[in-house]
Design a protein around this motif. Structure first.
Motif, PDB file in Angstrom:
ATOM      1  N   LEU A 101       0.830  -1.204   0.000  1.00  0.00           N
ATOM      2  CA  LEU A 101       0.000   0.000   0.000  1.00  0.00           C
ATOM      3  C   LEU A 101       0.866   1.256   0.000  1.00  0.00           C
ATOM      4  CD1 LEU A 101      -2.738  -1.082   2.565  1.00  0.00           C
ATOM      5  CD2 LEU A 101      -3.109  -0.629   0.126  1.00  0.00           C
ATOM      6  N   ARG A 102       1.909   1.247   0.808  1.00  0.00           N
ATOM      7  CA  ARG A 102       2.809   2.416   0.843  1.00  0.00           C
ATOM      8  C   ARG A 102       3.555   2.555  -0.490  1.00  0.00           C
ATOM      9  NH1 ARG A 102       2.973   4.728   5.837  1.00  0.00           N
ATOM     10  NH2 ARG A 102       2.709   3.385   7.670  1.00  0.00           N
ATOM     11  N   ARG A 103       3.995   1.444  -1.032  1.00  0.00           N
ATOM     12  CA  ARG A 103       4.748   1.499  -2.294  1.00  0.00           C
ATOM     13  C   ARG A 103       3.908   2.064  -3.432  1.00  0.00           C
ATOM     14  NH1 ARG A 103       5.514  -1.803  -6.865  1.00  0.00           N
ATOM     15  NH2 ARG A 103       4.078  -3.421  -6.105  1.00  0.00           N
ATOM     16  N   ILE A 104       2.657   1.651  -3.497  1.00  0.00           N
ATOM     17  CA  ILE A 104       1.819   1.991  -4.648  1.00  0.00           C
ATOM     18  C   ILE A 104       1.062   3.296  -4.460  1.00  0.00           C
ATOM     19  CG2 ILE A 104      -0.125   1.205  -6.056  1.00  0.00           C
ATOM     20  CD1 ILE A 104       0.776  -1.695  -5.259  1.00  0.00           C
ATOM     21  N   PHE A 105       0.578   3.558  -3.240  1.00  0.00           N
ATOM     22  CA  PHE A 105      -0.369   4.652  -3.047  1.00  0.00           C
ATOM     23  C   PHE A 105       0.113   5.792  -2.152  1.00  0.00           C
ATOM     24  CE2 PHE A 105      -2.986   0.853  -3.872  1.00  0.00           C
ATOM     25  CZ  PHE A 105      -3.698   1.297  -4.971  1.00  0.00           C
ATOM     26  N   ALA A 106       1.284   5.658  -1.506  1.00  0.00           N
ATOM     27  CA  ALA A 106       1.703   6.704  -0.563  1.00  0.00           C
ATOM     28  C   ALA A 106       1.768   8.065  -1.238  1.00  0.00           C
ATOM     29  CB  ALA A 106       3.050   6.342   0.049  1.00  0.00           C
TER      30      ALA A 106
END
Length: 209
Positions: A101-106
């Motif tokens: 989630l952090r990799r894609i949407f942060a």
């Protein structure tokens, strides 16, 4: 003057955030009341074509747990996963999903909020809408414009952005699915906002009754 659906009140679900440091509450992202379909159409070609002709678009309806996921720019801030009632999910989001989630949407700043279905037994999150981008709530945009802002060109074992379906053949293909976690379709209105009237269901099960 009554508060809007995006404003906090004494009834807001902030008290459910027991895992979050209360000293940082001023920095938290507020739960957004999500769309929930109150209407349904039968899974017939005629009914679906009428909806498509009116400018609505379809998406898979996943049979999982609704998860409104709030992702902070600050890596020291916790990712928040709310259920449909605005309470934090009792099950912790696994670290493998958190990392993706952090990799894609942060976001670069503030918070980004995605709407999704969390298929807990499979450790997969199916993302279908974008509610907030870098602290800007996107209720002024119609669904398809919000969807176009979602990351889609990525490969992940745990995250998938659901596509939109704009053809009758594509919709009918979904209704022939046999996977138990695919319930059918949801159709999203071309009008802006997160109103319940902007979404309708079309379930596979209705065809089998």
């Amino acid at each position: 003057m009554l508060p809007g659906i995006f404003q906090s009140t004494i009834f807001s679900p902030m008290g459910s955030m027991g895992r979050v440091n209360p000293m940082n509450k001023s920095r938290l992202s507020q739960f957004i009341r999500p769309m929930h379909p109150k209407s349904e159409i039968r899974p017939t070609a005629e009914a679906i074509q009428k909806v498509l002709n009116a400018g609505w678009v379809g998406q898979l309806k996943i049979h999982g747990h609704r998860a409104q996921i709030h992702i902070p720019a600050d890596p020291d801030q916790e990712i928040l996963a709310f259920n449909r009632q605005g309470q934090l999910h009792q099950k912790e989001v696994p670290d493998t999903i958190i990392q993706e989630l952090r990799r894609i949407f942060a976001p670069a700043t503030g918070w980004t909020v995605i709407d999704s279905e969390w298929l807990k037994p499979k450790d997969r999150v199916y993302v279908f809408d974008l509610l907030k981008l870098q602290d800007e709530t996107l209720q002024r945009l119609p669904f398809e414009a919000r969807w176009k802002l979602l990351p889609r060109a990525y490969i992940s074992p745990h995250i998938q952005t659901l596509g939109v379906i704009t053809t009758l053949d594509g919709c009918l293909d979904v209704l022939r699915e046999t996977e138990s976690w695919i319930e059918g379709l949801v159709f999203k209105s071309p009008s802006p906002g997160f109103e319940d009237s902007s979404i309708i269901r079309c379930r596979i099960g209705a065809r089998r009754k």
